[in-house]
Each structure stands twice: as structure tokens, then as C-alpha cells.
Design a protein around this motif. Sequence first.
Motif, PDB file in Angstrom:
ATOM      1  N   ALA A 172       0.885  -1.158  -0.004  1.00  0.00           N
ATOM      2  CA  ALA A 172      -0.001   0.140  -0.035  1.00  0.00           C
ATOM      3  C   ALA A 172       0.795   1.202   0.050  1.00  0.00           C
ATOM      4  O   ALA A 172       0.546   2.351  -0.755  1.00  0.00           O
ATOM      5  CB  ALA A 172      -0.849   0.062   1.279  1.00  0.00           C
ATOM      6  N   ILE A 173       1.843   1.194   0.906  1.00  0.00           N
ATOM      7  CA  ILE A 173       2.747   2.422   0.885  1.00  0.00           C
ATOM      8  C   ILE A 173       3.331   2.595  -0.378  1.00  0.00           C
ATOM      9  O   ILE A 173       3.555   3.736  -0.962  1.00  0.00           O
ATOM     10  CB  ILE A 173       4.116   2.288   1.993  1.00  0.00           C
ATOM     11  N   SER A 174       3.752   1.559  -1.237  1.00  0.00           N
ATOM     12  CA  SER A 174       4.502   1.667  -2.333  1.00  0.00           C
ATOM     13  C   SER A 174       3.609   2.161  -3.440  1.00  0.00           C
ATOM     14  O   SER A 174       3.922   3.112  -4.253  1.00  0.00           O
ATOM     15  CB  SER A 174       4.948   0.331  -2.888  1.00  0.00           C
ATOM     16  N   ALA A 175       2.442   1.604  -3.472  1.00  0.00           N
ATOM     17  CA  ALA A 175       1.522   2.174  -4.493  1.00  0.00           C
ATOM     18  C   ALA A 175       1.106   3.450  -4.227  1.00  0.00           C
ATOM     19  O   ALA A 175       0.874   4.280  -5.426  1.00  0.00           O
ATOM     20  CB  ALA A 175       0.083   1.318  -4.314  1.00  0.00           C
ATOM     21  N   LEU A 176       1.030   4.291  -3.038  1.00  0.00           N
ATOM     22  CA  LEU A 176       0.501   5.376  -2.893  1.00  0.00           C
ATOM     23  C   LEU A 176       1.757   6.322  -3.200  1.00  0.00           C
ATOM     24  O   LEU A 176       1.709   7.475  -3.483  1.00  0.00           O
ATOM     25  CB  LEU A 176       0.352   5.613  -1.507  1.00  0.00           C
ATOM     26  N   ALA A 177       2.975   5.857  -2.866  1.00  0.00           N
ATOM     27  CA  ALA A 177       4.342   6.649  -3.199  1.00  0.00           C
ATOM     28  C   ALA A 177       4.639   6.976  -4.734  1.00  0.00           C
ATOM     29  O   ALA A 177       5.062   7.897  -5.101  1.00  0.00           O
ATOM     30  CB  ALA A 177       5.368   6.193  -2.297  1.00  0.00           C
ATOM     31  N   GLU A 178       4.453   6.008  -5.241  1.00  0.00           N
ATOM     32  CA  GLU A 178       4.866   5.865  -6.885  1.00  0.00           C
ATOM     33  C   GLU A 178       4.238   6.678  -7.687  1.00  0.00           C
ATOM     34  O   GLU A 178       2.927   6.982  -7.497  1.00  0.00           O
ATOM     35  CB  GLU A 178       4.788   4.436  -7.236  1.00  0.00           C
ATOM     36  N   GLY A 179       4.799   7.615  -8.499  1.00  0.00           N
ATOM     37  CA  GLY A 179       4.151   8.519  -8.947  1.00  0.00           C
ATOM     38  C   GLY A 179       4.239   9.835  -8.345  1.00  0.00           C
ATOM     39  O   GLY A 179       3.736  11.013  -8.997  1.00  0.00           O
ATOM     40  N   GLN A 180       4.514  10.029  -7.217  1.00  0.00           N
ATOM     41  CA  GLN A 180       4.556  11.058  -6.496  1.00  0.00           C
ATOM     42  C   GLN A 180       6.025  11.863  -6.344  1.00  0.00           C
ATOM     43  O   GLN A 180       6.938  11.146  -6.375  1.00  0.00           O
ATOM     44  CB  GLN A 180       4.128  10.913  -4.916  1.00  0.00           C
ATOM     45  N   THR A 181       6.052  13.223  -6.093  1.00  0.00           N
ATOM     46  CA  THR A 181       7.439  13.581  -5.864  1.00  0.00           C
ATOM     47  C   THR A 181       8.063  13.135  -4.465  1.00  0.00           C
ATOM     48  O   THR A 181       7.482  12.875  -3.635  1.00  0.00           O
ATOM     49  CB  THR A 181       7.361  15.104  -5.828  1.00  0.00           C
ATOM     50  N   VAL A 182       9.078  13.469  -4.518  1.00  0.00           N
ATOM     51  CA  VAL A 182      10.076  12.611  -3.420  1.00  0.00           C
ATOM     52  C   VAL A 182       9.753  13.932  -2.130  1.00  0.00           C
ATOM     53  O   VAL A 182       9.535  13.313  -1.072  1.00  0.00           O
ATOM     54  CB  VAL A 182      11.398  12.930  -3.665  1.00  0.00           C
ATOM     55  N   LYS A 183       9.728  15.100  -2.351  1.00  0.00           N
ATOM     56  CA  LYS A 183       9.381  16.051  -1.340  1.00  0.00           C
ATOM     57  C   LYS A 183       8.055  15.745  -0.846  1.00  0.00           C
ATOM     58  O   LYS A 183       7.617  15.776   0.540  1.00  0.00           O
ATOM     59  CB  LYS A 183       9.472  17.364  -1.979  1.00  0.00           C
ATOM     60  N   GLU A 184       6.780  15.658  -1.495  1.00  0.00           N
ATOM     61  CA  GLU A 184       5.660  15.304  -1.129  1.00  0.00           C
ATOM     62  C   GLU A 184       5.517  14.137  -0.135  1.00  0.00           C
ATOM     63  O   GLU A 184       4.942  14.232   0.995  1.00  0.00           O
ATOM     64  CB  GLU A 184       4.709  15.387  -2.228  1.00  0.00           C
ATOM     65  N   VAL A 185       6.036  13.079  -0.817  1.00  0.00           N
ATOM     66  CA  VAL A 185       6.088  11.779   0.137  1.00  0.00           C
ATOM     67  C   VAL A 185       6.846  11.634   1.363  1.00  0.00           C
ATOM     68  O   VAL A 185       6.452  11.590   2.487  1.00  0.00           O
ATOM     69  CB  VAL A 185       6.506  10.637  -0.797  1.00  0.00           C
ATOM     70  N   ALA A 186       8.006  12.190   1.401  1.00  0.00           N
ATOM     71  CA  ALA A 186       8.756  12.377   2.429  1.00  0.00           C
ATOM     72  C   ALA A 186       8.204  13.181   3.500  1.00  0.00           C
ATOM     73  O   ALA A 186       8.262  13.031   4.695  1.00  0.00           O
ATOM     74  CB  ALA A 186      10.265  13.094   1.945  1.00  0.00           C
ATOM     75  N   ASN A 187       7.545  14.387   3.095  1.00  0.00           N
ATOM     76  CA  ASN A 187       6.828  15.150   3.946  1.00  0.00           C
ATOM     77  C   ASN A 187       5.817  14.584   4.758  1.00  0.00           C
ATOM     78  O   ASN A 187       5.387  14.660   5.970  1.00  0.00           O
ATOM     79  CB  ASN A 187       6.333  16.502   3.494  1.00  0.00           C
ATOM     80  N   LYS A 188       5.155  13.737   3.848  1.00  0.00           N
ATOM     81  CA  LYS A 188       3.773  13.284   4.485  1.00  0.00           C
ATOM     82  C   LYS A 188       4.008  12.056   5.203  1.00  0.00           C
ATOM     83  O   LYS A 188       3.255  11.920   6.384  1.00  0.00           O
ATOM     84  CB  LYS A 188       2.778  12.666   3.000  1.00  0.00           C
ATOM     85  N   LEU A 189       5.060  11.335   5.074  1.00  0.00           N
ATOM     86  CA  LEU A 189       5.151  10.215   5.899  1.00  0.00           C
ATOM     87  C   LEU A 189       6.086  10.525   7.114  1.00  0.00           C
ATOM     88  O   LEU A 189       6.346   9.687   7.815  1.00  0.00           O
ATOM     89  CB  LEU A 189       5.926   9.025   5.041  1.00  0.00           C
ATOM     90  N   ALA A 190       6.972  11.512   7.148  1.00  0.00           N
ATOM     91  CA  ALA A 190       7.822  11.724   8.209  1.00  0.00           C
ATOM     92  C   ALA A 190       7.187  11.734   9.707  1.00  0.00           C
ATOM     93  O   ALA A 190       6.052  12.491   9.578  1.00  0.00           O
ATOM     94  CB  ALA A 190       8.224  13.148   8.085  1.00  0.00           C
ATOM     95  N   GLY A 191       7.511  11.010  10.530  1.00  0.00           N
ATOM     96  CA  GLY A 191       7.051  11.004  11.941  1.00  0.00           C
ATOM     97  C   GLY A 191       5.954  10.105  12.236  1.00  0.00           C
ATOM     98  O   GLY A 191       5.449   9.940  13.342  1.00  0.00           O
ATOM     99  N   ILE A 192       5.331   9.364  11.289  1.00  0.00           N
ATOM    100  CA  ILE A 192       4.414   8.398  11.493  1.00  0.00           C
ATOM    101  C   ILE A 192       5.256   7.097  12.431  1.00  0.00           C
ATOM    102  O   ILE A 192       6.236   6.752  11.893  1.00  0.00           O
ATOM    103  CB  ILE A 192       4.056   7.698  10.223  1.00  0.00           C
ATOM    104  N   GLU A 193       4.493   6.739  13.489  1.00  0.00           N
ATOM    105  CA  GLU A 193       5.289   5.996  14.494  1.00  0.00           C
ATOM    106  C   GLU A 193       4.272   4.635  14.403  1.00  0.00           C
ATOM    107  O   GLU A 193       3.086   4.712  14.337  1.00  0.00           O
ATOM    108  CB  GLU A 193       5.237   6.409  15.846  1.00  0.00           C
ATOM    109  N   CYS A 194       5.034   3.382  14.694  1.00  0.00           N
ATOM    110  CA  CYS A 194       4.309   2.257  14.824  1.00  0.00           C
ATOM    111  C   CYS A 194       4.981   1.717  16.212  1.00  0.00           C
ATOM    112  O   CYS A 194       4.224   1.434  16.907  1.00  0.00           O
ATOM    113  CB  CYS A 194       4.796   1.341  13.336  1.00  0.00           C
ATOM    114  N   ARG A 195       6.286   1.711  16.127  1.00  0.00           N
ATOM    115  CA  ARG A 195       6.969   1.005  17.202  1.00  0.00           C
ATOM    116  C   ARG A 195       8.299   1.529  17.273  1.00  0.00           C
ATOM    117  O   ARG A 195       8.738   1.896  16.149  1.00  0.00           O
ATOM    118  CB  ARG A 195       7.068  -0.404  17.465  1.00  0.00           C
ATOM    119  N   ASN A 196       8.975   1.732  18.410  1.00  0.00           N
ATOM    120  CA  ASN A 196      10.472   2.013  18.524  1.00  0.00           C
ATOM    121  C   ASN A 196      10.638   3.398  17.833  1.00  0.00           C
ATOM    122  O   ASN A 196      11.640   3.690  17.542  1.00  0.00           O
ATOM    123  CB  ASN A 196      11.317   1.128  17.590  1.00  0.00           C
ATOM    124  N   GLY A 197       9.497   4.448  17.794  1.00  0.00           N
ATOM    125  CA  GLY A 197       9.597   5.718  17.561  1.00  0.00           C
ATOM    126  C   GLY A 197       9.683   5.917  16.095  1.00  0.00           C
ATOM    127  O   GLY A 197      10.008   6.835  15.611  1.00  0.00           O
TER     128      GLY A 197
END
Length: 79
Positions: free
Chosen positions: A39-64
Motif C-alpha cells: 500500500a505504501i509503495s502504491a501510494l508513493a509511486e508517481g509522487q514527488t520525493v518531497k511530497e512523500v517524504a513530508n507526508k510520511l515523516a514522523g509516523i510511528e508504529c513502534r520504536n519511535g
Amino acid sequence: MKVFKTSGVCAREIRFKINDKNIIEKVSFIGGCNGNQSAISALAEGQTVKEVANKLAGIECRNGTSCPDQLSKALKKLA
């Protein structure tokens, strides 16, 4: 294809390809949860590096961190 060794998540590494216009062409995760990473791959592909990097930064699952956060770090470091 660029390779980023992850830290603190199930995936061992992230491989990605970016074209000369800073558009993400391909993302693949090695190890971890296939459904989430597909899912992450499908959403990221075709998008700009900056857009994806900014949207995904700081999302936590475990270990921060998380697989999306690790992709953000990979793009910021290697793109």
C-alpha cells in the motif's frame, strides 16, 4: 535503484528508484508486512520525493518509527 537499510522496523531495507524530475518510480520493501508495504509503495509511486517524504515523516508504529517514516528518512537521505 537506491537501497536504504532500515532501523527499528520489521522491513530490513527499502529499495527505490527516482527519475530526473524527482518523481518516485518504484518502491519495494524487503521483509516486513507485505500488505502494508504494498500500500505504501502504491501510494508513493508517481509522487514527488518531497511530497512523500513530508507526508510520511514522523509516523510511528513502534520504536519511535515505522516503515512509512523509514521511507521518509530514506528519501531525505538518498534522493
